[in-house]
Design an enzyme around this catalytic site. Structure first.
Site, PDB file in Angstrom:
ATOM      1  N   ALA A 193       8.837   5.570   4.594  1.00 39.70           N
ATOM      2  CA  ALA A 193       9.869   6.162   3.748  1.00 39.70           C
ATOM      3  C   ALA A 193      11.166   6.189   4.563  1.00 39.70           C
ATOM      4  O   ALA A 193      11.174   5.794   5.730  1.00 39.70           O
ATOM      5  CB  ALA A 193       9.445   7.574   3.337  1.00 39.70           C
ATOM      6  N   THR A 203       5.116   4.116  -0.499  1.00 40.53           N
ATOM      7  CA  THR A 203       4.544   4.989  -1.524  1.00 40.53           C
ATOM      8  C   THR A 203       5.105   6.395  -1.461  1.00 40.53           C
ATOM      9  O   THR A 203       5.030   7.133  -2.424  1.00 40.53           O
ATOM     10  CB  THR A 203       3.015   5.085  -1.373  1.00 40.53           C
ATOM     11  N   ASN A 204       5.662   6.767  -0.315  1.00 43.29           N
ATOM     12  CA  ASN A 204       6.119   8.144  -0.172  1.00 43.29           C
ATOM     13  C   ASN A 204       7.601   8.304  -0.436  1.00 43.29           C
ATOM     14  O   ASN A 204       8.274   9.131   0.136  1.00 43.29           O
ATOM     15  CB  ASN A 204       5.768   8.661   1.223  1.00 43.29           C
ATOM     16  N   CYS A 205       8.138   7.441  -1.306  1.00 46.02           N
ATOM     17  CA  CYS A 205       9.558   7.443  -1.638  1.00 46.02           C
ATOM     18  C   CYS A 205       9.712   7.695  -3.125  1.00 46.02           C
ATOM     19  O   CYS A 205       8.940   7.196  -3.911  1.00 46.02           O
ATOM     20  CB  CYS A 205      10.129   6.046  -1.401  1.00 46.02           C
ATOM     21  N   LEU A 206      10.768   8.429  -3.510  1.00 47.54           N
ATOM     22  CA  LEU A 206      11.011   8.547  -4.954  1.00 47.54           C
ATOM     23  C   LEU A 206      11.860   7.375  -5.425  1.00 47.54           C
ATOM     24  O   LEU A 206      12.609   6.797  -4.688  1.00 47.54           O
ATOM     25  CB  LEU A 206      11.725   9.863  -5.266  1.00 47.54           C
TER      26      LEU A 206
END
Lengths: 120, 95, 111
Positions: free
Chosen positions: C64, C108-111
């Site tokens: 991220a 995957t850990n990003c908006l």
């Protein structure tokens, strides 16, 4: 005021998604700058055994993923000493650096310190 | 700080209850539901280690198993479960 | 299925335009993906892409934004490892865009 979060990870690494899911929550929290801690307990301590071979099961390498914790700003790492002892895992030379082994009394104090706890 | 620990797995096939009891503090409480109510069938010292804790048990899970709430524990329905969740500083559900 | 066609070869992409297979990556692929995003890759871009591929080798996941900044600062120094520099290079979304150009999966850990 941001709430702090403790994740208790108590699933073994290779037989199901539990260990990876717990780590994903922790990494997401870290990416958003949440004060977050990770405690390995019960079979979750098997995640800390060194030199495991994810490739043998063609799985994502959880051991490599765990090394990213520091990059995601997650520095409060704990393991239940009782769980380690019970499984014959030596607290020296764990697969993840800077994991603090805790007595039951210390585990209780850590749980007290966080605003929210999720056990997976 | 106090924590309500919620356990729903049978102690005869799972380590959750044992691990929870190890770290349960005097301010904390334990709520047994689902198969965790089979903990009442524990024998000897395993049962004794439960009796001196703050234990709540979900009544419908006792009823369905033909078990009775012992005097050292408190039976609760769902509204009481909600009240307990609010009363303690946090809830730790052993998923 | 999205496909990137490059000198007669078809390369499979996911629905967001990330490479399905990390091994399909080459400098030509990176240049083609960058062109789609309206970026011409400079040496400053390349060092970040190489860094991302190292990150993936080490941790087997895409970073991220925050870990990307931290890792860059660690390896290339704070004048490179900051959000200003990385945002300027990668249109304001460094974690997503740089991962795409480096051939990594979408973080995957990003908006």
């Amino acid at each position: 005021m941001t709430k702090s979060l403790l994740i208790i990870s108590r699933q073994a690494p290779w037989s199901g998604p539990g260990a990876k899911e717990a780590l994903d929550i922790v990494l997401a929290g870290g990416a958003f700058d949440l004060p977050i801690g990770l405690l390995f307990m019960d079979d979750g301590t098997f995640q800390l055994v060194p030199e495991q071979n994810a490739a043998a099961l063609q799985q994502k390498n959880l051991t490599a993923n765990l090394q990213a914790l520091a990059m995601f700003g997650v520095e409060d790492l704990y393991a239940c000493r009782h769980s380690l002892n019970e499984r014959g895992i030596s607290p020296a030379g764990l697969a993840v650096a800077d994991v603090q082994p805790l007595s039951a009394e210390e585990v209780r104090a850590v749980i007290d310190r966080y605003d929210q706890v999720i056990t997976l | 700080m106090s924590t309500l620990h919620v356990v729903s797995h049978s102690p005869f096939s799972d380590t959750r209850l044992g691990s929870c009891l190890r770290l349960l503090g005097s301010e904390d409480a334990l709520l047994l539901c689902g198969d965790a109510v089979y903990a009442l069938q524990l024998q000897g010292s395993a049962l004794t280690s439960l009796e001196d804790k703050n234990v709540f048990i979900l009544e419908e899970d006792l009823l369905v198993r033909n078990l009775e709430c012992p005097i050292w524990a408190t039976g609760v329905d769902y509204p009481a479960f909600v009240e307990l969740s609010i009363h303690y500083d946090k809830v730790n559900t052993w998923l | 299925m999205n496909v990137l066609t490059l000198s007669g070869k078809s390369i499979e992409l996911d629905k967001d335009g990330y490479l399905l297979d990390l091994n399909d990556w080459s400098t030509e692929v990176a240049q083609a993906l960058a062109a789609q995003a309206g970026i011409e890759l400079s040496p400053e871009h390349w060092e970040i892409l190489e860094l991302l591929r190292r990150f993936y080798q080490e941790f087997e996941l895409s970073p991220a934004t925050r870990p990307l900044i931290k890792y860059t600062a660690l390896k290339l120094g704070p004048e490179k490892g900051n959000s200003l520099h990385l945002n300027r290079l990668f249109n304001g979304t460094p974690a997503k865009l740089a991962a795409k150009l480096a051939g990594l999966p979408k973080p995957t850990n990003c908006l």
